[in-house]
Design a protein around this motif. Structure first.
Motif, short mmCIF file in Angstrom:
data_model
loop_
_atom_site.label_atom_id
_atom_site.label_comp_id
_atom_site.label_asym_id
_atom_site.label_seq_id
_atom_site.Cartn_x
_atom_site.Cartn_y
_atom_site.Cartn_z
N LYS A 1 9.93 -132.06 -24.90
CA LYS A 1 9.90 -132.98 -26.33
C LYS A 1 9.20 -132.12 -27.49
O LYS A 1 9.29 -132.62 -28.65
CB LYS A 1 8.71 -133.96 -26.09
CG LYS A 1 7.40 -133.56 -25.73
CD LYS A 1 6.39 -134.77 -25.44
CE LYS A 1 5.08 -134.55 -25.20
NZ LYS A 1 4.83 -134.44 -23.76
N SER A 2 8.62 -130.97 -27.44
CA SER A 2 8.22 -130.01 -28.53
C SER A 2 8.29 -128.72 -28.51
O SER A 2 8.45 -128.17 -27.42
CB SER A 2 6.85 -130.57 -28.96
OG SER A 2 6.12 -130.09 -28.04
N ALA A 3 8.30 -128.02 -29.78
CA ALA A 3 8.30 -126.70 -29.91
C ALA A 3 6.80 -126.14 -30.69
O ALA A 3 6.71 -126.94 -31.65
CB ALA A 3 9.51 -126.16 -30.62
N SER A 4 6.23 -125.27 -30.29
CA SER A 4 4.93 -124.88 -30.98
C SER A 4 4.86 -123.28 -31.03
O SER A 4 5.09 -122.42 -30.14
CB SER A 4 3.69 -125.24 -30.06
OG SER A 4 3.78 -126.67 -29.66
N ASP A 5 4.42 -122.92 -32.30
CA ASP A 5 4.15 -121.49 -32.28
C ASP A 5 2.82 -121.13 -31.70
O ASP A 5 1.87 -121.92 -31.77
CB ASP A 5 4.17 -121.28 -33.83
CG ASP A 5 5.33 -121.31 -34.62
OD1 ASP A 5 6.44 -120.72 -33.88
OD2 ASP A 5 5.66 -121.53 -35.95
N GLY B 1 9.40 -127.06 -35.16
CA GLY B 1 8.56 -127.37 -34.17
C GLY B 1 8.55 -128.99 -34.29
O GLY B 1 7.27 -129.66 -33.75
N SER B 2 9.33 -129.68 -34.69
CA SER B 2 9.13 -130.97 -34.61
C SER B 2 9.15 -131.56 -33.19
O SER B 2 9.72 -131.33 -32.34
CB SER B 2 10.51 -131.77 -35.38
OG SER B 2 11.28 -132.25 -34.37
N THR B 3 8.31 -132.41 -33.09
CA THR B 3 8.04 -133.10 -31.87
C THR B 3 8.53 -134.66 -31.57
O THR B 3 8.73 -135.36 -32.61
CB THR B 3 6.37 -133.33 -31.41
OG1 THR B 3 5.81 -134.24 -32.21
CG2 THR B 3 5.72 -131.89 -31.59
N VAL B 4 8.51 -135.06 -30.64
CA VAL B 4 9.00 -136.33 -30.35
C VAL B 4 7.80 -137.24 -30.84
O VAL B 4 8.16 -138.34 -31.65
CB VAL B 4 8.95 -136.70 -28.75
CG1 VAL B 4 7.57 -136.81 -28.19
CG2 VAL B 4 9.72 -138.19 -28.54
N LEU C 1 2.96 -142.58 -24.37
CA LEU C 1 3.79 -141.35 -24.58
C LEU C 1 4.57 -140.96 -23.00
O LEU C 1 5.62 -141.15 -22.73
CB LEU C 1 2.99 -140.29 -25.00
CG LEU C 1 4.05 -138.64 -25.11
CD1 LEU C 1 5.26 -139.10 -26.45
CD2 LEU C 1 3.24 -137.62 -25.59
#
Lengths: 170, 484
Positions: free
Chosen positions: A107-111, B29-32, B105
């Protein structure tokens, strides 16, 4: 249809059957350290492990010249199933607070931000094929980068374990 | 390095352009969480996200309070709760702000990927009570719906439904997507998105007021069914979970037999509670959903029976080897694999149905420019007649092994590798759990590059990754349809 089902099943069973690795560095997310130092610290003079408010850890190797960087148990638990880890290129010069990699869940990407300045020695190639190692052992086998530290004194400004725990309990 | 710099400059230009066009954009890095929170009207700044923003739910909450469009005009405004809020907490839900509600979530028993796969293999129950349920009736109901949507609502059989869009006057831009069900001769039930509540209500109020001023105050009755809960039971085991719970007393078996309730149809039925009695109200059970699986959406009245949503939910969760709760995380990955749009991301007022590859919602008998009176008909019908005039079109893309392309990632044409050209933007993307983690995405690309098989590229963290235009959905839809 059947090909879709075949593609699904092995993946699901693999995900479900994976158990966290028993590791000296493994900390269950619910576990609260009663003390400020880690039990496996063999040589207190040279081994230092610090944390950032943005949920990275850095641990100096013996001698204080190199360090490993990763993400904390708390961060790994919050991200959920990690599916891809972007590793830094060898010899990349990094500045404290700049990305030294990235971690992606479904669901997401993080540095992943480097806690200190330095130069990349290598990324953890284990993560290329097995990104989920981050979930199993975020503060052990799931380290992300090994760097040559520019100035070990930079670690002094980072959070110790107790201070980091306070930031996530707050 | 120099080529990288050029690409970086390209991004900034593209970002500025996208901002002026009011396209949905997000950071890499957008998230749900973030994606579902924001509305199309908000152009998100291109900032890199750190773990801090992702990992800390409190941080997400404070950001959400600033971004939420509807109730939360200030950060101090509390989030709404659905009727099932306590039940979510009891099941260890990780709660996040979404469209002004505190929503689950995911739950403690299954990770996101596990919950996703559970839905594809068994059955999952989603609380979608935050969505807005409407009742519209009266002699003017059909005329009004034929003005605000391009659907042939007058051709809908009773108790059948259709996916539709509310359309903006003049432009034909999509105000919201919705599912409309005909309940009687001039009576309709429809469901719109929670994240568009304020905009939809303002839009519908204005349209209904205008209609009433011409045709009288009694021409249309419009009601928001605020006291109703809504749950979605989705997955191959959905029917086998629900069927034994249907109360058969005083109802003909032709009604209680779910095998004859086909996709897009609905019935009002009672369930049997554990003590053998029937539920206080009949439930409106629609064979539909937003996961690509067979399943039901169940509208639950609460008047005089405030605990009915919990009673029904607990009934549906009785056998935990078949059905489990699932949250927004699984809902997002499931709907993307099914090729379904998320409003505010894959569709906005900046797109018409034909641009959004939703031209099929325009009814066959509504395509004559002389008689078509729906909002934006002239724009939409000319696009349907000459698709080449549509500047950008929604497509599916698969992206090579590596990091997924997420919302905001640029789509590039690299047919001349020395000179990559920006030709579109990703609006949703993730590694598909059902496809073993293969990277899938939807987005908009320039006219002419939308054909299946077109080789393009996407840019993820300044690296160019190969991508191919593909048909959607990525999984085979398993809707329960009548035998041919």
């Amino acid at each position: 249809m059947s090909s879709v089902a075949r593609a699904i099943r092995p993946f699901a069973s693999r995900v479900i059957s994976q158990k966290p690795l028993a590791s000296a560095c493994q900390v269950s997310p619910a576990f609260r350290f009663p003390r400020g130092t880690r039990s496996f610290s063999q040589s207190p003079l040279s081994q230092v492990k610090k944390y950032t408010e943005s949920h990275e850890w850095i641990e100096l190797a013996e001698g204080g010249k190199t360090a490993k960087i990763g993400i904390t148990d708390y961060a790994a638990h919050s991200l959920g199933d990690v599916v891809y880890v972007e590793l830094p290129e060898v010899d990349l010069e990094i500045v404290a607070g700049e990305p030294v990699g990235a971690v992606e869940s479904v669901k997401s990407a993080s540095d992943v931000l480097s806690p200190v300045s330095g130069k990349v020695i290598k990324g953890n190639s284990v993560l290329e094929d097995k990104a989920k190692t981050i979930n199993e052992s975020p503060e052990g086998e799931g380290w992300i980068a090994e760097i040559e530290v520019a100035d070990a004194a930079e670690l002094d400004a980072l959070l110790d374990e107790a201070a980091y725990k306070e930031t996530i309990d707050a | 390095m120099s080529s990288v710099r050029i690409l970086t400059r390209g991004v900034d230009l593209a970002a500025a352009r996208a901002a002026t066009l009011n396209l949905p954009r997000a950071s890499i890095g957008s998230t749900v969480l973030r994606r579902e929170l924001s509305s199309a009207a908000i152009v998100r700044p291109t900032v890199r996200r750190s773990l801090k923003a992702n990992a800390l739910v409190t941080d997400v909450a404070s950001r959400a309070a600033n971004q939420a469009v509807r109730y939360a005009s200030s950060s101090s405004e509390p989030l709404s709760k659905t009727q099932l809020y306590d039940l979510h907490l009891e099941h260890g839900a990780k709660m996040v702000p979404f469209a002004g509600f505190d929503m689950p979530l995911q739950y403690a028993d299954l990770s996101h990927v596990e919950s996703h796969m559970w839905t594809r293999e068994k059955a999952s129950l989603f609380d979608v009570s935050h969505m807005v349920q409407h009742q519209l009736s009266g002699p003017g109901a059909i005329d009004l719906l034929k003005k605000v949507t391009p659907s042939s609502v007058d051709k809908l059989a009773p108790n059948s439904s259709t996916l539709s869009c509310l359309l903006e006057e003049g432009t034909g831009g999509i105000v919201d997507d919705c599912v409309i069900t005909r309940r009687g001769e001039d009576s309709f039930y429809f469901v719109t998105n929670a994240g568009r509540r304020a905009e939809d209500l303002a839009f519908l109020s204005a349209e209904i007021d205008a209609y009433r001023s011409k045709h009288g105050a009694d021409s249309i009755k419009w009601e928001i069914l605020a006291d109703r809960a809504l749950v979605a039971l989705q997955g191959p085991l959905a029917a086998s979970v629900l069927q034994p719970l249907i109360n058969t007393a005083n109802t003909p078996s032709s009604e209680t037999d779910l095998s004859t309730l086909y996709f897009g149809n609905c019935r009002e039925l009672y369930l049997t509670l554990p003590d053998g009695s029937a539920t206080a109200h009949p439930l409106l059970i629609s064979r539909t959903g937003y996961t690509g699986e067979d399943g039901f959406e169940i509208s639950i009245p609460t008047s005089g029976a405030p605990s009915l949503p919990r009673q029904v939910t607990e009934l549906l969760l009785t056998d935990s080897s078949k059905s489990r709760l699932a949250g927004l995380a699984a809902r997002d990955s499931l709907r993307l694999e099914a090729g379904m749009c998320l409003y505010g991301h894959d569709i906005t007022t900046a797109q018409t149905p034909p641009a959004a590859a939703l031209g099929w919602i325009v009814g066959r008998d509504r395509r004559d420019p002389v008689s078509a009176t729906f909002n934006g008909a002239s724009v939409i019908l000319s696009q349907l007649a000459s698709p080449k005039t549509i500047p950008q079109r929604r497509v599916g893309l698969t992206v090579e092994k590596g990091p997924p392309a997420r919302e905001g990632a640029l789509v590039l044409d690299i047919s001349d590798p020395a000179n990559p050209v920006e030709v579109g933007v990703i609006t949703s993307g993730l590694p598909s759990p059902s496809l073993g983690g293969a990277n899938i995405a939807m987005g908009y690309v320039n006219q002419g590059l939308h054909k299946k098989g077109t080789e393009l590229a996407v840019k993820v963290r300044n690296k160019v990754r190969k991508a191919t235009v593909v048909g959607m959905p990525w999984i085979t839809s398993k809707f329960h349809r009548p035998p041919q």
